[in-house]
Design a protein around this motif. Structure first.
Motif, mmCIF file in Angstrom:
data_model
loop_
_atom_site.group_PDB
_atom_site.id
_atom_site.type_symbol
_atom_site.label_atom_id
_atom_site.label_comp_id
_atom_site.label_asym_id
_atom_site.label_seq_id
_atom_site.Cartn_x
_atom_site.Cartn_y
_atom_site.Cartn_z
ATOM 1 N N THR A 155 43.209 -26.678 24.303
ATOM 2 C CA THR A 155 44.391 -26.172 24.105
ATOM 3 C C THR A 155 44.819 -25.460 22.649
ATOM 4 O OG1 THR A 155 45.366 -28.166 23.498
ATOM 5 C CG2 THR A 155 45.305 -27.539 25.720
ATOM 6 N N ASN A 156 44.338 -26.078 21.482
ATOM 7 C CA ASN A 156 44.570 -25.533 20.194
ATOM 8 C C ASN A 156 43.928 -26.613 19.250
ATOM 9 O OD1 ASN A 156 46.617 -27.800 20.162
ATOM 10 N ND2 ASN A 156 47.697 -26.619 21.447
ATOM 11 N N LEU A 157 43.959 -26.247 17.853
ATOM 12 C CA LEU A 157 43.479 -27.040 16.959
ATOM 13 C C LEU A 157 44.345 -27.241 15.666
ATOM 14 C CD1 LEU A 157 41.104 -29.112 16.415
ATOM 15 C CD2 LEU A 157 39.684 -27.544 15.248
ATOM 16 N N GLU A 158 44.675 -28.173 15.211
ATOM 17 C CA GLU A 158 45.595 -28.250 13.710
ATOM 18 C C GLU A 158 45.013 -29.583 13.265
ATOM 19 O OE1 GLU A 158 49.557 -27.249 13.083
ATOM 20 O OE2 GLU A 158 49.808 -27.007 15.308
ATOM 21 N N ALA A 159 45.392 -29.749 11.991
ATOM 22 C CA ALA A 159 45.076 -31.030 11.279
ATOM 23 C C ALA A 159 46.037 -32.109 11.560
ATOM 24 C CB ALA A 159 45.393 -30.591 9.657
ATOM 25 N N ASP A 160 45.621 -32.730 12.635
ATOM 26 C CA ASP A 160 46.239 -33.984 12.966
ATOM 27 C C ASP A 160 45.313 -35.004 13.335
ATOM 28 O OD1 ASP A 160 48.299 -35.683 13.847
ATOM 29 O OD2 ASP A 160 48.327 -35.002 15.828
ATOM 30 N N HIS A 161 45.399 -36.217 12.990
ATOM 31 C CA HIS A 161 44.436 -37.351 13.156
ATOM 32 C C HIS A 161 43.632 -37.378 11.922
ATOM 33 C CE1 HIS A 161 46.228 -38.994 16.736
ATOM 34 N NE2 HIS A 161 46.241 -37.753 17.257
ATOM 35 N N VAL A 162 43.751 -36.544 10.795
ATOM 36 C CA VAL A 162 43.048 -36.469 9.780
ATOM 37 C C VAL A 162 43.557 -37.486 8.440
ATOM 38 C CG1 VAL A 162 42.398 -34.825 7.929
ATOM 39 C CG2 VAL A 162 42.579 -33.979 10.244
ATOM 40 N N ASP A 181 60.905 -37.135 24.918
ATOM 41 C CA ASP A 181 59.708 -36.239 24.673
ATOM 42 C C ASP A 181 58.938 -37.014 23.824
ATOM 43 O OD1 ASP A 181 58.722 -33.208 25.354
ATOM 44 O OD2 ASP A 181 57.973 -33.855 23.385
ATOM 45 N N TYR A 182 57.741 -36.826 23.935
ATOM 46 C CA TYR A 182 56.420 -37.563 23.248
ATOM 47 C C TYR A 182 56.140 -36.635 21.901
ATOM 48 C CZ TYR A 182 52.112 -39.967 23.002
ATOM 49 O OH TYR A 182 50.606 -41.057 22.563
ATOM 50 N N ALA A 183 56.627 -35.774 21.506
ATOM 51 C CA ALA A 183 56.423 -35.004 20.452
ATOM 52 C C ALA A 183 56.269 -35.777 19.177
ATOM 53 C CB ALA A 183 57.337 -34.013 20.135
ATOM 54 N N HIS A 184 55.090 -35.777 18.373
ATOM 55 C CA HIS A 184 54.749 -36.558 17.348
ATOM 56 C C HIS A 184 54.031 -35.754 16.441
ATOM 57 C CE1 HIS A 184 51.367 -37.211 20.357
ATOM 58 N NE2 HIS A 184 50.788 -37.507 19.069
ATOM 59 N N HIS A 185 54.164 -34.583 16.470
ATOM 60 C CA HIS A 185 53.290 -33.525 15.306
ATOM 61 C C HIS A 185 54.580 -32.620 15.150
ATOM 62 C CE1 HIS A 185 50.988 -30.382 13.667
ATOM 63 N NE2 HIS A 185 50.062 -31.232 13.335
ATOM 64 N N PRO A 186 54.637 -32.016 13.793
ATOM 65 C CA PRO A 186 55.638 -30.951 13.601
ATOM 66 C C PRO A 186 55.556 -29.934 14.569
ATOM 67 C CG PRO A 186 54.674 -31.774 11.619
ATOM 68 C CD PRO A 186 53.880 -32.476 12.522
ATOM 69 N N THR A 187 54.265 -29.352 14.856
ATOM 70 C CA THR A 187 54.306 -28.479 15.833
ATOM 71 C C THR A 187 54.810 -28.550 17.418
ATOM 72 O OG1 THR A 187 52.354 -27.436 14.774
ATOM 73 C CG2 THR A 187 52.641 -26.562 17.089
ATOM 74 N N GLU A 188 54.552 -29.869 17.750
ATOM 75 C CA GLU A 188 55.175 -30.264 18.907
ATOM 76 C C GLU A 188 56.702 -30.481 18.847
ATOM 77 O OE1 GLU A 188 51.297 -32.849 20.226
ATOM 78 O OE2 GLU A 188 52.934 -33.860 19.636
ATOM 79 N N VAL A 189 57.243 -30.940 17.791
ATOM 80 C CA VAL A 189 58.469 -30.937 17.301
ATOM 81 C C VAL A 189 59.281 -29.636 17.414
ATOM 82 C CG1 VAL A 189 60.450 -31.789 15.871
ATOM 83 C CG2 VAL A 189 58.428 -33.271 16.166
ATOM 84 N N ARG A 190 58.675 -28.693 16.798
ATOM 85 C CA ARG A 190 59.251 -27.336 16.872
ATOM 86 C C ARG A 190 59.345 -26.860 18.459
ATOM 87 N NH1 ARG A 190 55.953 -25.924 13.574
ATOM 88 N NH2 ARG A 190 57.171 -26.520 11.712
ATOM 89 N N ALA A 191 58.095 -26.817 19.227
ATOM 90 C CA ALA A 191 58.204 -26.411 20.233
ATOM 91 C C ALA A 191 59.271 -27.028 21.283
ATOM 92 C CB ALA A 191 56.878 -26.644 20.961
ATOM 93 N N THR A 192 59.311 -28.397 21.102
ATOM 94 C CA THR A 192 60.524 -29.251 21.966
ATOM 95 C C THR A 192 61.594 -28.703 21.718
ATOM 96 O OG1 THR A 192 58.794 -30.938 22.294
ATOM 97 C CG2 THR A 192 61.203 -31.516 22.673
#
Length: 446
Positions: A171-178, A320-331
């Motif tokens: 779906t996409n790729l960002e620096a998470d779980h790094v 909502d399960y949002a737990h990354h900044p990108t997810e928070v912004r989208a939510t």
């Protein structure tokens, strides 16, 4: 494998594996620090805590990613000569040699997998499904079936690169779980470069990779591989998008040809992108077009993805399960479509992630009218900064950005939200920890 013992069986991934193993005739036992509803629903013996004595009679021990090899239960299993497999290794085994689809990515993989499950069901293909969330169509988080195998493949686990599927959707790729520089953990990648290399390994093992045309990291990771692109610049895209408070609709286009109007029951522009990923994944697998539109329309959403919990004092409560900044912004963008005052109960998830991204979290949360920051849900991690200290840092940064914000412990936050809830408010519970329980209590104890 005749009898498997699963550590951490209450977890969403481990309980799904247990359900699928039971369907294949494997005898299953489990243990967990806090057995609950998922464990009870399986109808298998589940013991509290972790103890080497739990291994009696088992021939295989299945362990979650974070469990170290020297854990007493794992070490005893090795001493006894039992087969010890990681969660991702077991998933790879269950998918091996089968017609299959796998969905991964930093954001949206659970929803996209759920959409694909709905499409395969609409096509009458009797799918086998492994999902990292609850979907009423299955029901639950897994579905035994005799048809194609569909799995959510968690990119946070470095072992995911060894999973082999026919169609791999990213779906996409960002620096998470790094992990922060100099830190190592079993469920973290050592660097963004390591994560990208692991992603390429996963895509390399598929017959075709389905990736977004706009994601530079995934375009690089899939360079030279058989791939198909979705989104603007790809072979599947959306036209005439209409976003509503609880869903959307758009014209689904494939190679310049309209396939029909797609209707979604889940809100937000990000879910339009998830639908495009699911549609192209289904097309790449050979699913007929009508089933794709029908499946997308039937998809009710996955649990904890902008899930309406209820009301308190005429204020709407959404989880909502949002737990990354990108997810928070989208939510938050989806929440604004409701036309209410957006107030957030935010629980950061994992110490190492929050240490790396606390400033980005503050920036993502800033558009809300108010944010209550809870202590970090550590998920067993230890860090240089306390869970409370990291949360206070986010709250202070929000105040500096001009957003009303405060740090409160969980029970204080619950009391504050209940006391100040008013008509026209939206209390939005965000995070991957136990903030979901606060949302439920806010409604049912209000």
């Amino acid at each position: 494998m005749k009898r498997a013992h699963l550590m951490g069986i209450e977890g969403v991934g481990m309980s799904a594996l247990a359900r699928l193993l039971l369907a294949e005739g494997v005898e299953v036992t489990g243990c967990d620090l806090a057995p609950g509803g998922r464990a009870r629903a399986l109808g298998v013996p589940v013991l509290r805590g972790h103890d080497p004595a739990h291994l009696e009679g088992a021939d295989t021990l299945v362990v979650p990613t974070p469990i170290p090899p020297d854990h007493p239960e794992a070490a005893e299993a090795q001493r006894r000569g039992l087969r010890v497999v990681r969660r991702m290794e077991l998933l790879a085994h269950l998918l091996e040699g089968r017609p299959s689809l796998g969905v991964t990515g930093t954001h949206g993989k659970t929803t996209t997998t759920g959409m694909l499950a709905s499409v395969l069901l609409a096509a009458g293909l009797d799918p086998w499904v492994f999902l990292g969330g609850d979907l009423s169509l299955l029901p639950g988080n897994a579905r035994p079936g005799r048809g194609p195998r569909l799995a959510e493949v968690d990119e946070s686990d470095p072992l995911f690169q060894g999973v082999r599927v026919r169609v791999a959707v990213a779906t996409n790729l960002e620096a998470d779980h790094v992990a922060p520089r100099g830190r190592r953990a079993p469920n973290y990648h050592g660097s963004l470069e390591e994560l990208q290399a692991a992603m390429r390994g996963f895509l390399l093992g598929a017959e075709v990779a389905v990736v977004p045309a706009s994601d530079p990291l995934l375009l690089e990771a899939s360079r030279g591989l058989p791939r198909r692109l979705f989104g603007e610049g790809g072979e599947v895209w959306a036209e005439g998008v209409e976003l509503g408070p609880w869903g959307s609709r758009f014209l689904l286009i494939h190679r310049g040809r309209p396939l029909g109007e797609a209707r979604l029951q889940v809100p937000g522009a990000h879910n339009v992108q998830n639908a495009l990923a699911a549609a192209l994944g289904a097309l790449a697998f050979g699913v007929e077009e009508g089933a794709i539109l029908e499946g997308l329309a039937r998809f009710p959403g996955v649990g904890r993805r902008f899930q309406r919990v209820g009301e308190v004092r005429e204020a709407l409560v959404v989880d909502d399960y949002a737990h990354h900044p990108t997810e928070v912004r989208a939510t938050l963008e989806a929440a604004r479509l409701l036309g209410r005052r957006v107030r957030v109960l935010f629980q950061p998830h994992r110490l190492l992630r929050t240490q790396e991204l606390w400033e980005a979290f503050a920036q993502a949360l800033a558009p809300a009218e108010e944010v209550v920051v809870l202590p970090v849900y550590t998920a067993g991690e230890r860090g240089e900064v306390s869970p409370e200290g990291l949360a206070q840092r986010i709250a202070e940064r929000l105040l500096a950005l001009g957003t009303e914000a405060r740090f409160l412990e969980n029970e204080e936050a619950l009391a504050y939200a209940r006391a100040t809830a008013a008509p026209g408010d939206l209390w939005l519970a965000l995070g991957a920890g136990d903030v979901t329980e606060l949302a439920r209590r806010l409604v049912h104890e209000g």
